[in-house]
Design an enzyme around this catalytic site. Structure first.
Site, PDB file in Angstrom:
ATOM      1  N   SER A   1       0.859  -1.194   0.000  1.00  0.00           N
ATOM      2  CA  SER A   1       0.000   0.000   0.000  1.00  0.00           C
ATOM      3  C   SER A   1       0.889   1.235   0.000  1.00  0.00           C
ATOM      4  O   SER A   1       2.014   1.200   0.536  1.00  0.00           O
ATOM      5  CB  SER A   1      -0.866   0.019   1.256  1.00  0.00           C
TER       6      SER A   1
ATOM      7  N   TYR B   1      -1.354  -1.162  10.508  1.00  0.00           N
ATOM      8  CA  TYR B   1      -1.507  -1.384   9.068  1.00  0.00           C
ATOM      9  C   TYR B   1      -0.315  -0.798   8.319  1.00  0.00           C
ATOM     10  O   TYR B   1       0.282  -1.464   7.454  1.00  0.00           O
ATOM     11  CB  TYR B   1      -2.818  -0.732   8.599  1.00  0.00           C
TER      12      TYR B   1
END
Ligand SMILES: NC(=O)c1ccc[n+]([C@@H]2O[C@H](COP(=O)([O-])OP(=O)(O)OC[C@H]3O[C@@H](n4cnc5c(N)ncnc54)[C@H](OP(=O)(O)O)[C@@H]3O)[C@@H](O)[C@H]2O)c1
Length: 252
Positions: A141, A154
């Site tokens: 990401s 995350y």
């Protein structure tokens, strides 16, 4: 006979294919004629997606279970031939703030996102190395480029996946295996549907799947989109911390 829309891969393995990005890229590749093997925990969702195609096959498993993934790869290769391309997309986000640490959420996020990819890699890589052929990709990401205040577990898991790809790319290439790293910005999926913060340049999953396939065809190392958010974050990450940290605190 291949044409410009026929992908170069016969058999593709996708983890995290029961929804979101994994589902959309699985559908897009199956429409182009690839044999697509799909993995996630929710068997019913996988079966419903595969029912739309006669060459999509389900291999339910939890990516934190290394032995289960080895079995999955052995079965899918026996049934459908060598895996030419992997897209490791299984991922999750369990939040924790910086002041009230939720240790269990760090452990779960890192286990699924980092060990999930590592377990899948461990299951398929020996087969590809033996053939000196294959294309591995995983989804990290843009949240892994640099720390963002929204979700420490995350971000840390995605930074680890970026670093792992940078570390492994050269040696794998020498061994005949291509490695691609997919770094999406915000894409509309069940994972982002629950977000309450602004998601600039949010993309639709169909468009994201097309970007992924186009980048994989070109064997790009980094496949990243949408370009606007990517470049903003890449430039911010060139700044010294005394500038980066206050800016990132204010904008996100
Ligand atoms: N959407 C975005 O904006 C965005 C941006 C950057 C990166 N990403 C990354 O893209 C990937 C796909 O996310 P998404 O947005 O498409 O979210 P999603 O719809 O929630 O998909 C997550 C997928 O991962 C699977 N999964 C979760 N835990 C698993 C486990 N332990 N074992 C096996 N499969 C597991 C889920 O299936 P089951 O629940 O059935 O197991 C589901 O298929 C993730 O790695 C995510 O971090 C997404």
């Amino acid at each position: 006979m291949s044409n410009s829309s026929t992908p170069p891969w016969k058999h593709v393995w996708i983890t995290g294919a029961s929804s979101g990005l994994g589902e959309h890229v699985a559908r897009a590749l199956a429409k182009r004629g690839c044999i697509v093997s799909i993995t996630a925990r929710r068997e019913e969702q996988l079966a419903a997606i595969a029912a739309d195609f006669d060459h999509m096959f389900i291999y339910p498993a939890d990516v934190t279970d290394a032995e289960a993934l080895k079995l999955v790869v052995a079965q899918m290769e026996e049934q459908h031939g060598p895996v030419d391309l992997t897209i490791f997309g299984a991922g999750a986000s369990f939040s924790s703030s910086a002041t009230e640490l939720e240790i269990g959420n760090f452990a779960k996020t890192l286990d699924i996102n980092v060990m999930g990819v590592t377990n899948a890699l461990d299951a398929v890589l020996p087969h590809m190395l033996a053939r000196r052929a294959g294309h591995i990709s995983w989804i990290a990401s843009v949240a892994g480029y640099g720390g963002l205040p929204i979700s420490p577990p995350y971000g840390a898991s995605k930074a680890a996946l970026i670093n792992m790809a940078e570390s492994m790319h050269g040696k794998l290439k020498q061994s005949g295996v291509t490695l691609s790293l997919i770094n999406p910005g915000f894409v509309r999926t069940p994972m982002t549907d629950v977000n309450t913060f602004p998601m600039p340049f949010l993309m639709e999953p169909e468009a994201a799947a097309e970007k992924m396939i186009a980048g994989l065809r070109r064997k790009k190392f980094e496949i990243t989109f949408p370009w606007q958010l990517v470049w903003i974050l890449k430039v911010l990450n060139l700044l010294p911390y005394w500038l980066y940290l206050p800016i990132i605190r204010r904008v996100i």
